[in-house]
Design an enzyme around this catalytic site. Structure first.
Site, short mmCIF file in Angstrom:
data_model
loop_
_atom_site.label_atom_id
_atom_site.label_comp_id
_atom_site.label_asym_id
_atom_site.label_seq_id
_atom_site.Cartn_x
_atom_site.Cartn_y
_atom_site.Cartn_z
N ASP A 4 0.85 -1.18 0.00
CA ASP A 4 0.00 0.00 0.00
C ASP A 4 0.89 1.24 0.00
O ASP A 4 2.09 1.16 0.31
CB ASP A 4 -0.91 -0.04 1.24
CG ASP A 4 -1.72 1.21 1.42
OD1 ASP A 4 -2.36 1.65 0.44
OD2 ASP A 4 -1.71 1.76 2.54
N ASP A 6 -0.25 5.19 0.85
CA ASP A 6 -0.51 6.16 1.92
C ASP A 6 -0.73 5.45 3.26
O ASP A 6 -1.55 4.54 3.37
CB ASP A 6 -1.74 7.00 1.58
CG ASP A 6 -1.51 7.87 0.37
OD1 ASP A 6 -0.89 8.94 0.51
OD2 ASP A 6 -1.93 7.48 -0.74
N ASP A 180 -2.38 -0.48 5.78
CA ASP A 180 -2.67 0.14 7.08
C ASP A 180 -4.14 0.39 7.36
O ASP A 180 -4.52 0.65 8.51
CB ASP A 180 -1.95 1.49 7.17
CG ASP A 180 -2.61 2.54 6.28
OD1 ASP A 180 -3.14 3.54 6.80
OD2 ASP A 180 -2.62 2.35 5.06
#
Length: 234
Positions: A4, A6, A180
């Site tokens: 991922d 961001d 996240d």
């Protein structure tokens, strides 16, 4: 290796355009891709155009827009459709009324960010849920970290990872995905189903990820150890 962007490789900023990619991260990703024999891809809610702009001049394999765009070394594929114009107009009006919010318009949806005004979260969530109801047969509502996104529902990060795993050089290899946010849970499910490693950044209850790294700095440090360890094996 699937990463991922961001909140995983990049720390969050007040707006999506305000994030910073340093040359050290570009070098790290280039080294990691080489050590993975090319089997590395970024998996993001951002569009591929946005990712390319951030990491320029480095060009990587990538799934953008939550899996609605996929680019590997052989092909560029798109899977979604645009939001209805009346829904997009309503989101623009909501943005204009909610001072401090930001509307990110994408090819296959739109994301309403409220990181600059977190107190707006519950009000905006109710409004976007109302906009989602009449289009929920074709579009999903993604409630992420200070963002509410309406996106075509025929793909997600898990389906993107599965698509990569069916192709070389990812095929028949153990997948690893680091993410996240709640939007990464489909990716965690996909790698778990293939006997892979799902790694969550930060603590969050009820996650399918079985392993955890504390923050962006910990992710970068761990990736560096993988690169160093791979060179030591040569």
């Amino acid at each position: 290796m699937f990463l991922d962007v961001d909140g995983t490789l990049l720390s969050f900023a007040q707006t999506p355009d305000a994030v910073h990619v340093d040359d050290g991260l570009r070098t790290l990703l280039a080294d990691l891709e080489h050590r993975c024999d090319g089997a590395l891809a970024l998996i993001s809610g951002r569009s591929i155009a946005s990712i390319d702009s951030l990491f320029d001049p480095l060009t990587l394999c990538v799934a953008g827009s939550h899996g609605l765009e996929i680019r590997d070394r052989q092909a560029f594929r798109r899977f979604g459709e645009a939001l209805p114009e009346d829904t997009l107009a309503a989101l623009r009006s909501l943005r204009d009324r909610a001072k401090g919010s930001l509307l990110e318009e994408k090819q296959f949806g739109a994301a309403l960010h409220y990181r600059r005004s977190p107190e707006l979260g519950s009000i905006l969530a109710d409004a976007v849920r109302d906009l989602h109801t009449p289009i929920n047969d074709k579009f999903q509502l993604i409630e992420g970290d200070h963002v509410l996104e309406l996106s075509a529902s025929n793909a997600n990060k898990g389906s993107a990872i599965a698509a990569f795993c069916d192709r070389q050089p990812w095929r028949d290899r153990q997948p690893v995905f680091v993410g996240d946010d709640t939007t990464d849970e489909a990716g965690f499910d996909a790698v778990n189903a293939r006997g892979g490693l799902a790694i969550r950044v930060g603590s969050r209850p009820r996650s399918a990820a079985r392993f955890q790294l504390d923050n962006v700095a910990a992710v970068k440090a761990w990736l560096r150890t993988l690169v160093i360890a791979s060179y030591k094996k040569d």
